[in-house]
Design an enzyme around this catalytic site. Structure first.
Site: not given
Ligand code: NVA
Ligand code: CP
Length: 307
Positions: A102, A129, A132, A222, A262, A290
């Site tokens: 990540r 992502h 997800q 989101d 998500c 997930r």
């Molecule tokens: N768009 C959000 C998704 C979190 C799972 C982010 O990147 O923070």
């Molecule tokens: N939806 C998602 O990826 O959640 P986290 O940021 O908690 O991993």
């Protein structure tokens, strides 16, 4: 050997096969059948951003498959102190059997994959992502809500939106994306998705959320402020007003339309408390999925390596 960096590298059949594998593993888990399909394997998990679901699902999933997961925060490994990505990739992939990352820039994960001897999984970048979306589609399959779908995405043109675009292009459904002006999706990724679009895939972008939601069978959103954009939060809250998915917005969708998120969700911003709670069963099943979808993915990636 295959990496899982974006859905654009996968065919419709492969995406559905991964989801089917995850559903089979979920069925087994619910009847307490644990197949140690990744026995003695280690998943390295590099986190340069926060996470609840991604960490818990990958770590738990790996354990249930008979393997082990290593949590590697960039605060603790030398990557965060300037060790090159390509060196980190060669070291970690010489000891681990799979790596989940990540991070911020998508190019980091591409570089890591280039130097990795083992499959690399995208656990979220600024651009995509994809894990997800495996869980999201699995959830629609389970709710028999995946046929003739029209998906409305309301909010920021971000990593989630880009992955929805790739899913629509690959599986062939209609996706309408409504963002405020100036917060549209990445135009290069949109062009790529349109180029990849198979029969039945329709991807429309607009600035009116009502137009997107009218007649939709799935409504999703989101956060307006993704990780890394925290300092823009106050400004975004002002600009995104009118983009909250609330009862009035949902009333424009098809009868029985599903709502997906998500998570984490910010009530009173991208979604109202009422809509969120009304749809909380499906949203928390989406979160649980997930675990199952990623177990399917890891088992599938492992099989590609063997074959
Ligand atoms: N768009 C959000 C998704 C979190 C799972 C982010 O990147 O923070
Ligand atoms: N939806 C998602 O990826 O959640 P986290 O940021 O908690 O991993």
């Amino acid at each position: 050997m295959r990496h899982f960096l974006t859905l654009k590298d996968f065919t419709k059949e492969e995406i559905l096969e991964i989801i089917e594998t995850g559903l089979e593993i979920k069925k087994n888990l619910k009847s307490k059948v644990y197949k140690k399909e990744l026995e003695n394997q280690t998943l390295g998990m590099i986190f340069e951003k926060s996470s609840t679901r991604t960490r818990v699902s990958f770590e738990t999933g790996m354990f249930q498959l008979g393997g082990h997961a290593l949590f590697l925060s960039n605060r603790d490994i030398h990557l965060g102190r300037g060790e090159p990505v390509k060196d980190t990739a060669r070291v970690i992939s010489s000891m681990c059997d799979m790596v989940m990352i990540r991070t911020f820039e998508h190019s980091m994960i591409e570089e890591f994959a280039k130097y990795s001897k083992v499959p690399v999984i995208n656990g979220l970048t600024d651009s995509y992502h994809p894990v997800q979306l495996l869980a999201d589609y699995m959830t629609l399959v389970e709710h028999s809500a995946n046929e003739n779908i029209v998906v409305a995405y309301v909010g920021d043109g971000n990593n989630m939106t880009h992955s929805w675009m790739m899913l629509a292009a690959k599986l062939g459904f209609e996706l309408r994306i409504a963002t405020p002006k100036g917060y549209e999706v990445d135009q290069t990724i949109l062009a790529e998705a349109l180029e990849l679009a198979c029969d039945g895939a329709v991807i429309k972008t607009m600035n009116d959320p009502k137009e997107a939601v009218r007649g939709a069978t799935v409504v999703t959103t989101d956060t307006w402020t993704s990780m890394g954009q925290e300092e823009e939060k106050e400004e975004r809250i002002k600009i995104f007003s009118g983009f909250m998915v609330d009862d009035e917005m949902m009333s424009l969708a098809n009868d029985g339309a599903r709502f997906l998120h998500c998570l984490p969700a910010y009530r009173g911003l991208e979604v109202s408390e009422e809509v969120f709670e009304k749809h909380s069963d499906i949203v928390f099943n989406e979160a649980e999925n997930r675990l199952h979808a990623q177990k399917g993915l890891m088992v599938w990636l492992d099989k590609q390596r063997d074959s």
